[in-house]
Design a protein around this motif. Structure first.
Motif, PDB file in Angstrom:
ATOM      1  N   ALA A  96       0.812  -1.313   0.147  1.00  0.00           N
ATOM      2  CA  ALA A  96      -0.024  -0.020  -0.022  1.00  0.00           C
ATOM      3  C   ALA A  96       0.829   1.245   0.015  1.00  0.00           C
ATOM      4  O   ALA A  96       1.858   1.251   0.838  1.00  0.00           O
ATOM      5  N   ASN A  97       0.504   2.085  -1.088  1.00  0.00           N
ATOM      6  CA  ASN A  97       1.015   3.372  -0.994  1.00  0.00           C
ATOM      7  C   ASN A  97       0.615   4.371   0.005  1.00  0.00           C
ATOM      8  O   ASN A  97      -0.697   4.535  -0.055  1.00  0.00           O
ATOM      9  N   GLY A 102      -4.735  14.190  -0.035  1.00  0.00           N
ATOM     10  CA  GLY A 102      -5.597  13.600  -1.230  1.00  0.00           C
ATOM     11  C   GLY A 102      -6.955  13.869  -0.737  1.00  0.00           C
ATOM     12  O   GLY A 102      -7.659  13.969   0.464  1.00  0.00           O
ATOM     13  N   THR A 103      -7.847  14.257  -1.866  1.00  0.00           N
ATOM     14  CA  THR A 103      -9.362  14.507  -1.562  1.00  0.00           C
ATOM     15  C   THR A 103     -10.192  13.195  -1.643  1.00  0.00           C
ATOM     16  O   THR A 103     -11.259  13.374  -0.801  1.00  0.00           O
ATOM     17  N   ARG A 104      -9.586  12.327  -2.449  1.00  0.00           N
ATOM     18  CA  ARG A 104     -10.570  11.051  -2.532  1.00  0.00           C
ATOM     19  C   ARG A 104     -10.323  10.199  -1.497  1.00  0.00           C
ATOM     20  O   ARG A 104      -8.697   9.835  -1.606  1.00  0.00           O
ATOM     21  N   ARG A 105     -10.730   9.632  -0.693  1.00  0.00           N
ATOM     22  CA  ARG A 105     -10.439   8.598   0.346  1.00  0.00           C
ATOM     23  C   ARG A 105     -10.208   7.312  -0.115  1.00  0.00           C
ATOM     24  O   ARG A 105     -11.231   6.778  -0.655  1.00  0.00           O
ATOM     25  N   ARG A 106      -9.030   6.796  -0.354  1.00  0.00           N
ATOM     26  CA  ARG A 106      -8.908   5.171  -0.438  1.00  0.00           C
ATOM     27  C   ARG A 106      -8.232   4.619   0.500  1.00  0.00           C
ATOM     28  O   ARG A 106      -7.569   5.346   1.535  1.00  0.00           O
ATOM     29  N   PRO A 107      -7.971   3.277   0.381  1.00  0.00           N
ATOM     30  CA  PRO A 107      -7.270   2.523   1.496  1.00  0.00           C
ATOM     31  C   PRO A 107      -5.803   3.320   1.656  1.00  0.00           C
ATOM     32  O   PRO A 107      -5.324   3.322   0.529  1.00  0.00           O
ATOM     33  N   PHE A 108      -5.437   3.308   2.920  1.00  0.00           N
ATOM     34  CA  PHE A 108      -4.071   3.555   3.289  1.00  0.00           C
ATOM     35  C   PHE A 108      -3.892   5.098   2.862  1.00  0.00           C
ATOM     36  O   PHE A 108      -2.662   5.580   2.549  1.00  0.00           O
ATOM     37  N   GLN A 109      -4.966   5.786   2.875  1.00  0.00           N
ATOM     38  CA  GLN A 109      -4.826   7.386   2.426  1.00  0.00           C
ATOM     39  C   GLN A 109      -5.729   8.231   3.719  1.00  0.00           C
ATOM     40  O   GLN A 109      -6.719   7.767   3.963  1.00  0.00           O
ATOM     41  N   GLY A 110      -5.063   9.361   3.974  1.00  0.00           N
ATOM     42  CA  GLY A 110      -5.617  10.101   5.110  1.00  0.00           C
ATOM     43  C   GLY A 110      -5.011  10.442   6.323  1.00  0.00           C
ATOM     44  O   GLY A 110      -3.705  10.571   6.056  1.00  0.00           O
ATOM     45  N   THR A 111      -5.691  10.093   7.193  1.00  0.00           N
ATOM     46  CA  THR A 111      -4.783  10.669   8.793  1.00  0.00           C
ATOM     47  C   THR A 111      -4.129   9.281   9.169  1.00  0.00           C
ATOM     48  O   THR A 111      -4.537   8.135   8.611  1.00  0.00           O
ATOM     49  N   TRP A 112      -3.330   9.291  10.370  1.00  0.00           N
ATOM     50  CA  TRP A 112      -2.944   8.144  10.931  1.00  0.00           C
ATOM     51  C   TRP A 112      -3.909   7.315  11.496  1.00  0.00           C
ATOM     52  O   TRP A 112      -3.967   6.061  11.235  1.00  0.00           O
ATOM     53  N   ALA A 113      -4.998   8.039  12.011  1.00  0.00           N
ATOM     54  CA  ALA A 113      -6.161   7.190  12.650  1.00  0.00           C
ATOM     55  C   ALA A 113      -6.877   6.298  11.467  1.00  0.00           C
ATOM     56  O   ALA A 113      -7.179   5.036  11.715  1.00  0.00           O
ATOM     57  N   PHE A 122      -7.730  -4.944   7.225  1.00  0.00           N
ATOM     58  CA  PHE A 122      -7.107  -5.717   6.665  1.00  0.00           C
ATOM     59  C   PHE A 122      -6.583  -6.956   7.210  1.00  0.00           C
ATOM     60  O   PHE A 122      -6.786  -8.220   6.714  1.00  0.00           O
ATOM     61  N   ARG A 123      -6.115  -6.594   8.311  1.00  0.00           N
ATOM     62  CA  ARG A 123      -5.798  -7.650   9.336  1.00  0.00           C
ATOM     63  C   ARG A 123      -7.025  -8.703   9.613  1.00  0.00           C
ATOM     64  O   ARG A 123      -6.707  -9.927   9.665  1.00  0.00           O
ATOM     65  N   ASP A 124      -7.985  -7.983  10.135  1.00  0.00           N
ATOM     66  CA  ASP A 124      -9.219  -8.758  10.568  1.00  0.00           C
ATOM     67  C   ASP A 124      -9.651  -9.690   9.397  1.00  0.00           C
ATOM     68  O   ASP A 124     -10.466 -10.639   9.640  1.00  0.00           O
ATOM     69  N   ALA A 125      -9.469  -9.245   8.059  1.00  0.00           N
ATOM     70  CA  ALA A 125      -9.979  -9.943   7.087  1.00  0.00           C
ATOM     71  C   ALA A 125      -9.096 -11.157   6.776  1.00  0.00           C
ATOM     72  O   ALA A 125      -9.626 -11.913   5.883  1.00  0.00           O
ATOM     73  N   GLY A 126      -8.134 -11.373   7.382  1.00  0.00           N
ATOM     74  CA  GLY A 126      -7.159 -12.269   7.225  1.00  0.00           C
ATOM     75  C   GLY A 126      -6.019 -12.208   6.267  1.00  0.00           C
ATOM     76  O   GLY A 126      -5.520 -13.283   5.635  1.00  0.00           O
ATOM     77  N   ILE A 127      -5.828 -10.922   5.640  1.00  0.00           N
ATOM     78  CA  ILE A 127      -4.789 -10.603   4.825  1.00  0.00           C
ATOM     79  C   ILE A 127      -3.586 -10.919   5.713  1.00  0.00           C
ATOM     80  O   ILE A 127      -2.986 -10.536   6.883  1.00  0.00           O
ATOM     81  N   ASP A 128      -2.414 -11.863   5.156  1.00  0.00           N
ATOM     82  CA  ASP A 128      -1.382 -12.201   5.682  1.00  0.00           C
ATOM     83  C   ASP A 128      -0.277 -11.139   6.035  1.00  0.00           C
ATOM     84  O   ASP A 128       0.414 -11.290   7.388  1.00  0.00           O
ATOM     85  N   GLU A 129      -0.141 -10.066   5.179  1.00  0.00           N
ATOM     86  CA  GLU A 129       0.892  -9.093   5.473  1.00  0.00           C
ATOM     87  C   GLU A 129       0.598  -7.833   4.797  1.00  0.00           C
ATOM     88  O   GLU A 129       0.011  -7.764   3.763  1.00  0.00           O
ATOM     89  N   VAL A 130       0.462  -6.831   5.238  1.00  0.00           N
ATOM     90  CA  VAL A 130       0.475  -5.524   4.785  1.00  0.00           C
ATOM     91  C   VAL A 130       1.991  -4.657   4.508  1.00  0.00           C
ATOM     92  O   VAL A 130       2.304  -4.687   5.938  1.00  0.00           O
ATOM     93  N   PHE A 131       2.215  -4.394   3.444  1.00  0.00           N
ATOM     94  CA  PHE A 131       3.676  -3.845   3.357  1.00  0.00           C
ATOM     95  C   PHE A 131       3.118  -2.126   3.274  1.00  0.00           C
ATOM     96  O   PHE A 131       2.620  -1.878   1.977  1.00  0.00           O
ATOM     97  N   LEU A 132       3.407  -1.455   4.068  1.00  0.00           N
ATOM     98  CA  LEU A 132       3.328  -0.027   4.103  1.00  0.00           C
ATOM     99  C   LEU A 132       4.417   0.898   3.294  1.00  0.00           C
ATOM    100  O   LEU A 132       5.529   0.647   3.773  1.00  0.00           O
ATOM    101  N   ASP A 133       4.056   1.330   2.145  1.00  0.00           N
ATOM    102  CA  ASP A 133       5.338   1.913   1.442  1.00  0.00           C
ATOM    103  C   ASP A 133       4.879   3.384   1.519  1.00  0.00           C
ATOM    104  O   ASP A 133       4.112   4.016   1.111  1.00  0.00           O
ATOM    105  N   PHE A 134       5.953   4.258   2.147  1.00  0.00           N
ATOM    106  CA  PHE A 134       5.919   5.743   2.326  1.00  0.00           C
ATOM    107  C   PHE A 134       6.543   6.609   1.106  1.00  0.00           C
ATOM    108  O   PHE A 134       6.941   7.660   1.415  1.00  0.00           O
ATOM    109  N   VAL A 135       6.845   5.892  -0.182  1.00  0.00           N
ATOM    110  CA  VAL A 135       7.512   6.766  -1.058  1.00  0.00           C
ATOM    111  C   VAL A 135       6.906   7.922  -1.382  1.00  0.00           C
ATOM    112  O   VAL A 135       7.554   8.729  -1.913  1.00  0.00           O
ATOM    113  N   LEU A 136       5.413   7.882  -1.439  1.00  0.00           N
ATOM    114  CA  LEU A 136       5.014   9.141  -1.939  1.00  0.00           C
ATOM    115  C   LEU A 136       4.713  10.117  -0.593  1.00  0.00           C
ATOM    116  O   LEU A 136       4.151  11.131  -1.117  1.00  0.00           O
ATOM    117  N   ASP A 137       5.310   9.740   0.349  1.00  0.00           N
ATOM    118  CA  ASP A 137       5.023  10.887   1.609  1.00  0.00           C
ATOM    119  C   ASP A 137       6.346  11.589   1.486  1.00  0.00           C
ATOM    120  O   ASP A 137       7.280  11.259   1.596  1.00  0.00           O
TER     121      ASP A 137
END
Length: 156
Positions: A96-97, A102-113, A122-137
């Motif tokens: 996830a980037n 951003g004006t449009r809310r998409r997953p992993f965009q917005g505030t820290w909360a 994503f964790r509760d849905a059973g996703i094994d791993e979430v890779f957070l990419d901060f390259v656009l920050d």
């Protein structure tokens, strides 16, 4: 005529596989190279036929930044294909980037909360791993900003 090839038995002597003055082949030395375990095959794809193929042969799936409601049906296609092929369910790794604007809310965009809530969903849905990419920050362009983002992300 003499052979200019080197011994493949391990001694490196010229003349092929025989040692000088001997009619027996040069003894092979055991390889010093360690065998590495096979690396996992993780496929990044979203078309249904490609996902079915990934379920049959891949060890994991990288669906990209799809919203959870789009990702879950595709994951079921992946798992069903793996079951039909007699394979274990592949891991699902979401990359996830992260963006704090951003004006449009998409997953992993917005505030820290909001990002924390996305990771939890994503964790509760059973996703094994979430890779957070901060390259656009832009905050990660400085050392202090990078360290702050990584420390905060480590607590998610």
């Amino acid at each position: 005529m003499r052979s200019s090839s080197r011994c493949s038995g391990g001694c490196g002597r010229p003349g092929g596989r025989r040692t000088r003055g001997s009619s027996s082949p040069c003894p092979r030395r055991p390889s010093s190279r360690r065998r590495r375990p096979p690396r996992p095959s993780i496929w990044g794809c979203t078309p249904p036929r490609a996902i079915e193929r990934a379920g049959r042969v891949a060890d994991g799936w990288l669906p990209g930044g799809l919203p959870l409601e789009m990702l879950l049906p595709l994951r079921e296609t992946l798992f069903e294909s793996a079951r039909k092929a007699g394979r274990p369910e592949p891991e699902v790794v979401v990359r996830a980037n992260v963006r704090f604007t951003g004006t449009r809310r998409r997953p992993f965009q917005g505030t820290w909360a909001q990002i924390e809530a996305d990771v939890a969903a994503f964790r509760d849905a059973g996703i094994d791993e979430v890779f957070l990419d901060f390259v656009l920050d832009d905050a990660t362009l400085t050392e202090e900003g990078f360290v702050e983002r990584m420390e905060r992300a480590a607590r998610l």
